[in-house]
Design a protein around this motif. Sequence first.
Motif: not given
Lengths: 147, 504
Positions: B65-82
């Motif tokens: 479960a941690g992987i799942y919601y962690g991935a949601q969060y990480g995806g936004s970092t990439t979206a914002i930065l690159v």
Amino acid sequence: MIANKRDVLAGLMFVGIGVFVFIFAQDYGIGTAAHLGPGVFPMLLSALLTLLGLAITVVALRDHTRTHVTLSWRPLLVISAALLLFGFGLDSLGLFMVVALLVVISRFARAGENIIESVILALVVAAVASLVFVVALGLPVPLWPTF
Amino acid sequence: MSFLDNLSLGFSVALSLHNLAYCFLGTLLGTAIGVLPGLGPVATISMLLPITFGLDPTTALILLAGIYYGAQYGGSTTAILVNLPGETSSVVTAIDGYQMARQGRAREALMVAALGSFFAGTVGTLLIAAFAPGLSELALGFGAPEYFSLMVLGLIAAVVLAHGSLLKAIAMVVLGLVLGLVGTDVNSGALRFTFGLPDLFDGIDFVAVAMGLFGIAEVISNLERADAARGTVSLGKTGGFFLSRADFRAAWPAAVRGTGIGAILGILPGGGAILGSFASYMLEKRIARDPSRFGKGAIEGVAGPESANNAGAQTSFIPMLTLGLPSNAVMAMMIGALIIHNIQPGPQVMTSNPTLFWGLIASMWIGNALLVILNLPLIGVWVSMLKIPYRMLYPAILVLCAIGVYSVSNSTALIYVMTIFGIAGYVLMKLQCEPAPLLLGFVLGPMMEENLRRALTMSQGNAAVFFTQPVSLILLLVAAALLVVMAVPRAAKVRGEAFEEEAS
């Protein structure tokens, strides 16, 4: 002339699988209504799959959207071959070698990759994988070639 | 047990050092995966599933479960930065988030995304805790006919809400159900579709299917394209992370609205985290006083969708945990994990494994808190990870998949199965057939057949039982209604296009 080749192919694929499964399911026995045999659910599903495939084909034949399917054979074949070789070699060549081979071969999936970079990457990944999976996690595979 | 008793039981489980460590590991891995474009949560969970075999089921699920919601969060970092969505659910975040970053407001965008996600995660967790017991109590009264109809409804709802062709999606579900048939029939002991291969007697391995379809096929498909040049935006000069009063005032109502939308859409099968973020962005744009700011760095355009996708990620656990129905591919992986650990998914999980159920829920809240506390300082690490080019990443992904699938049962046969599904997945992708419905069907297939047979045995072979039992009838009617509603406008649209062709 078929415009929407992609969807026609998809539809025919489902029809093909459906028919294949339906024929095979004949041998499994129907049983009685109260005690369904192992063949009934496969037959129901495959009939449904065939119908859906036909529907997709018919809709696509009447569709005027132009589509076509081009597979990129190079990555497809190179990656598949690299993985199969990994499976064949694991027990005899050991983990370090097959990991390194998988890395080096898979790097040919795209033209123009630097071969020296491939070799270095292969050694690094193989070393890390050996340490993590065999030494630390105790995966029961040979690490080095056994003859 | 009361609401508070349940939660305190959950926290006592989730706060054990062991589980806390795995929760931390899961969110960290998930974030890393989410940051890297081209490696999704389904592929990651399938790669890590074999590692969880040695853990107890609660810990395993907490990690996944941690992987799942962690991935949601990480995806936004990439979206914002690159300006590259690391995950599909963060496509919308890229629109205004990247503009904010270009204006030197990357820190504010990341901060809003983090706080919005945390708020949404908290609400989502409370919603699960509040609604799950009632729902599973309801479902515990279900017999075989009701269960069969519920699965029909779940599968149909999942494909109706997913994007792409409806017919193809249903065909993929059926194909998944067919693949689920392979192996020894539980009732009669007959071998079906094994073609004499002993490796198929226990059925096609779930991990090999998922890894092939989502891991290998993705790699092959990504290799068609050249490495995209990734221009990373600098983080800006301000040292700490803070939000100005004006930013906060603009962002919090959007976050609240996004949480609401995301939570509702997340419960629906097929929705998950993706639908909510799109809906939230549309809403924010529509109700804004000055809609023209959107696309130019509006903070609401980050706060709303980011809250929505996290809320949806949380509430999509509700049907999985209470009914045993996966609403998306990640939840199908979770069900696969439960089955591997010998836990029959369904409404009885809450009463038979209360520590697993409530521990998982509590861990989600803890995980969300960990994400906020840990990830803002780690932004620098994620940025440097973004600099790893795909040409060096994909061989490592292949190695992880190959070793991972081998370790499921220490057999090389699974490597071949995975390769075959990788090839099949790539071809299906080319035919624009989404692999997610196939995975849902594959997981539910054996349970559907079991319930179909049991229902018919109980009714002495009368197939009308599915229509005479009121609950079953209602479920089937809802499924039919969904199909009709989705089919009619499509039919009308296709007809409309055909008429246009003829007129021209």
